[in-house]
Design a protein around this motif. Structure first.
Motif, PDB file in Angstrom:
ATOM      1  N   ASP A 107      38.142 -12.220 -15.739  1.00  0.00           N
ATOM      2  CA  ASP A 107      37.635 -10.896 -15.374  1.00  0.00           C
ATOM      3  C   ASP A 107      37.281 -10.809 -13.890  1.00  0.00           C
ATOM      4  N   GLU A 108      36.735 -11.882 -13.330  1.00  0.00           N
ATOM      5  CA  GLU A 108      36.415 -11.884 -11.894  1.00  0.00           C
ATOM      6  C   GLU A 108      37.692 -11.799 -11.057  1.00  0.00           C
ATOM      7  N   TRP A 109      38.738 -12.533 -11.476  1.00  0.00           N
ATOM      8  CA  TRP A 109      40.022 -12.454 -10.760  1.00  0.00           C
ATOM      9  C   TRP A 109      40.599 -11.054 -10.848  1.00  0.00           C
ATOM     10  N   LYS A 110      40.505 -10.442 -12.015  1.00  0.00           N
ATOM     11  CA  LYS A 110      41.009  -9.072 -12.183  1.00  0.00           C
ATOM     12  C   LYS A 110      40.282  -8.107 -11.261  1.00  0.00           C
ATOM     13  N   ARG A 111      38.949  -8.215 -11.224  1.00  0.00           N
ATOM     14  CA  ARG A 111      38.165  -7.319 -10.338  1.00  0.00           C
ATOM     15  C   ARG A 111      38.523  -7.551  -8.876  1.00  0.00           C
ATOM     16  N   LEU A 112      38.660  -8.816  -8.500  1.00  0.00           N
ATOM     17  CA  LEU A 112      39.003  -9.144  -7.119  1.00  0.00           C
ATOM     18  C   LEU A 112      40.380  -8.588  -6.757  1.00  0.00           C
ATOM     19  N   CYS A 113      41.357  -8.745  -7.646  1.00  0.00           N
ATOM     20  CA  CYS A 113      42.703  -8.223  -7.394  1.00  0.00           C
ATOM     21  C   CYS A 113      42.687  -6.702  -7.317  1.00  0.00           C
ATOM     22  N   PHE A 114      41.959  -6.055  -8.230  1.00  0.00           N
ATOM     23  CA  PHE A 114      41.889  -4.597  -8.209  1.00  0.00           C
ATOM     24  C   PHE A 114      41.256  -4.114  -6.905  1.00  0.00           C
ATOM     25  N   LYS A 115      40.187  -4.778  -6.483  1.00  0.00           N
ATOM     26  CA  LYS A 115      39.510  -4.410  -5.233  1.00  0.00           C
ATOM     27  C   LYS A 115      40.477  -4.543  -4.050  1.00  0.00           C
ATOM     28  N   GLU A 116      41.254  -5.612  -4.036  1.00  0.00           N
ATOM     29  CA  GLU A 116      42.212  -5.835  -2.955  1.00  0.00           C
ATOM     30  C   GLU A 116      43.288  -4.752  -2.930  1.00  0.00           C
ATOM     31  N   VAL A 117      43.841  -4.440  -4.096  1.00  0.00           N
ATOM     32  CA  VAL A 117      44.881  -3.418  -4.180  1.00  0.00           C
ATOM     33  C   VAL A 117      44.313  -2.060  -3.780  1.00  0.00           C
ATOM     34  N   LYS A 118      43.115  -1.750  -4.253  1.00  0.00           N
ATOM     35  CA  LYS A 118      42.496  -0.457  -3.962  1.00  0.00           C
ATOM     36  C   LYS A 118      42.191  -0.298  -2.474  1.00  0.00           C
ATOM     37  N   SER A 119      41.873  -1.389  -1.811  1.00  0.00           N
ATOM     38  CA  SER A 119      41.518  -1.302  -0.387  1.00  0.00           C
ATOM     39  C   SER A 119      42.745  -1.253   0.529  1.00  0.00           C
ATOM     40  N   PHE A 120      43.937  -1.447  -0.036  1.00  0.00           N
ATOM     41  CA  PHE A 120      45.152  -1.440   0.781  1.00  0.00           C
ATOM     42  C   PHE A 120      45.398  -0.060   1.368  1.00  0.00           C
ATOM     43  N   VAL A 121      45.623  -0.042   2.664  1.00  0.00           N
ATOM     44  CA  VAL A 121      45.964   1.203   3.351  1.00  0.00           C
ATOM     45  C   VAL A 121      47.262   0.953   4.106  1.00  0.00           C
ATOM     46  N   PRO A 122      48.356   1.603   3.690  1.00  0.00           N
ATOM     47  CA  PRO A 122      49.628   1.385   4.392  1.00  0.00           C
ATOM     48  C   PRO A 122      49.557   1.957   5.807  1.00  0.00           C
ATOM     49  N   PHE A 123      50.354   1.407   6.677  1.00  0.00           N
ATOM     50  CA  PHE A 123      50.444   1.904   8.041  1.00  0.00           C
ATOM     51  C   PHE A 123      51.470   3.024   8.066  1.00  0.00           C
ATOM     52  N   PRO A 124      51.045   4.260   8.154  1.00  0.00           N
ATOM     53  CA  PRO A 124      52.040   5.340   8.184  1.00  0.00           C
ATOM     54  C   PRO A 124      52.757   5.356   9.524  1.00  0.00           C
ATOM     55  N   ARG A 125      54.039   5.604   9.474  1.00  0.00           N
ATOM     56  CA  ARG A 125      54.800   5.718  10.710  1.00  0.00           C
ATOM     57  C   ARG A 125      54.485   7.055  11.347  1.00  0.00           C
ATOM     58  N   ARG A 126      54.461   7.078  12.647  1.00  0.00           N
ATOM     59  CA  ARG A 126      54.162   8.322  13.367  1.00  0.00           C
ATOM     60  C   ARG A 126      55.184   9.401  13.060  1.00  0.00           C
ATOM     61  N   ASP A 127      56.434   9.002  12.800  1.00  0.00           N
ATOM     62  CA  ASP A 127      57.479   9.986  12.557  1.00  0.00           C
ATOM     63  C   ASP A 127      57.633  10.318  11.074  1.00  0.00           C
ATOM     64  N   SER A 128      56.755   9.780  10.239  1.00  0.00           N
ATOM     65  CA  SER A 128      56.862  10.019   8.802  1.00  0.00           C
ATOM     66  C   SER A 128      56.388  11.425   8.458  1.00  0.00           C
ATOM     67  N   ASN A 132      50.477  10.267   2.312  1.00  0.00           N
ATOM     68  CA  ASN A 132      50.131   9.231   1.354  1.00  0.00           C
ATOM     69  C   ASN A 132      49.391   9.897   0.199  1.00  0.00           C
ATOM     70  N   THR A 133      50.033   9.990  -0.949  1.00  0.00           N
ATOM     71  CA  THR A 133      49.423  10.634  -2.104  1.00  0.00           C
ATOM     72  C   THR A 133      48.965   9.618  -3.141  1.00  0.00           C
ATOM     73  N   LEU A 134      49.003   8.352  -2.811  1.00  0.00           N
ATOM     74  CA  LEU A 134      48.607   7.311  -3.753  1.00  0.00           C
ATOM     75  C   LEU A 134      47.104   7.300  -3.906  1.00  0.00           C
ATOM     76  N   THR A 135      46.634   7.459  -5.134  1.00  0.00           N
ATOM     77  CA  THR A 135      45.208   7.331  -5.423  1.00  0.00           C
ATOM     78  C   THR A 135      45.058   6.416  -6.607  1.00  0.00           C
ATOM     79  N   MET A 136      43.991   5.669  -6.603  1.00  0.00           N
ATOM     80  CA  MET A 136      43.734   4.749  -7.711  1.00  0.00           C
ATOM     81  C   MET A 136      42.322   4.984  -8.208  1.00  0.00           C
ATOM     82  N   THR A 137      42.149   4.924  -9.510  1.00  0.00           N
ATOM     83  CA  THR A 137      40.828   5.027 -10.099  1.00  0.00           C
ATOM     84  C   THR A 137      40.568   3.796 -10.924  1.00  0.00           C
ATOM     85  N   PRO A 138      39.332   3.341 -10.967  1.00  0.00           N
ATOM     86  CA  PRO A 138      39.019   2.123 -11.744  1.00  0.00           C
ATOM     87  C   PRO A 138      39.168   2.320 -13.221  1.00  0.00           C
TER      88      PRO A 138
END
Length: 138
Positions: A107-128, A132-138
């Motif tokens: 369970d601790e590994w799952k929470r840690l992985c979820f926290k890591e995935v949730k905190s990910f912010v992609p680098f949008p390209r300036r010409d994009s 970013n419509t990706l949202t995650m809920t616990p």
């Protein structure tokens, strides 16, 4: 094991220098037991690929990590010349290895992985044009 064998049928079986670098006696025995598959001609395997693409593949698809280019070096390859934007590169952050040897419950590994995935912010390209419509809920 079969997947590794299939890979080596394309990349060729590494020589004794690579085998000596291996820590596992089982891995050494396995590689020594393989027939000597020669490296395939990548231009025959990928006939529609460009010469630069073939060159990059040949450099990247090497079993020995000491002989493979780093991601940074691979991205400097001429294959990417038309795609590279030096003004649009994120600053590299050091890898956080603080949890690599942690002893956590499932369970601790799952929470840690979820926290890591949730905190990910992609680098949008300036010409994009995409938002970013990706949202995650616990």
């Amino acid at each position: 094991m079969d997947q590794l064998t299939q890979i080596m049928k394309v990349t060729g079986v590494p020589g004794s220098e690579f085998v000596q670098k291996l820590d596992s006696p089982e891995a050494k025995t396995y590689i020594k037991s393989l027939p000597r598959y020669p490296r395939k001609d990548f231009s025959t395997l990928f006939p529609r690929a460009s010469a630069k693409g073939i060159d990059l593949l040949e450099k990247m698809l090497v079993l020995d990590g000491d002989e493979r280019p780093t991601a940074e070096l691979a991205l400097e390859h001429p294959y990417f010349d038309g795609l590279r934007d030096p003004d649009d590169l994120p600053l590299p952050k050091p890898y956080d290895d603080s949890h690599d040897n942690a002893t956590l419950t499932l369970d601790e590994w799952k929470r840690l992985c979820f926290k890591e995935v949730k905190s990910f912010v992609p680098f949008p390209r300036r010409d994009s044009k995409r938002k970013n419509t990706l949202t995650m809920t616990p």
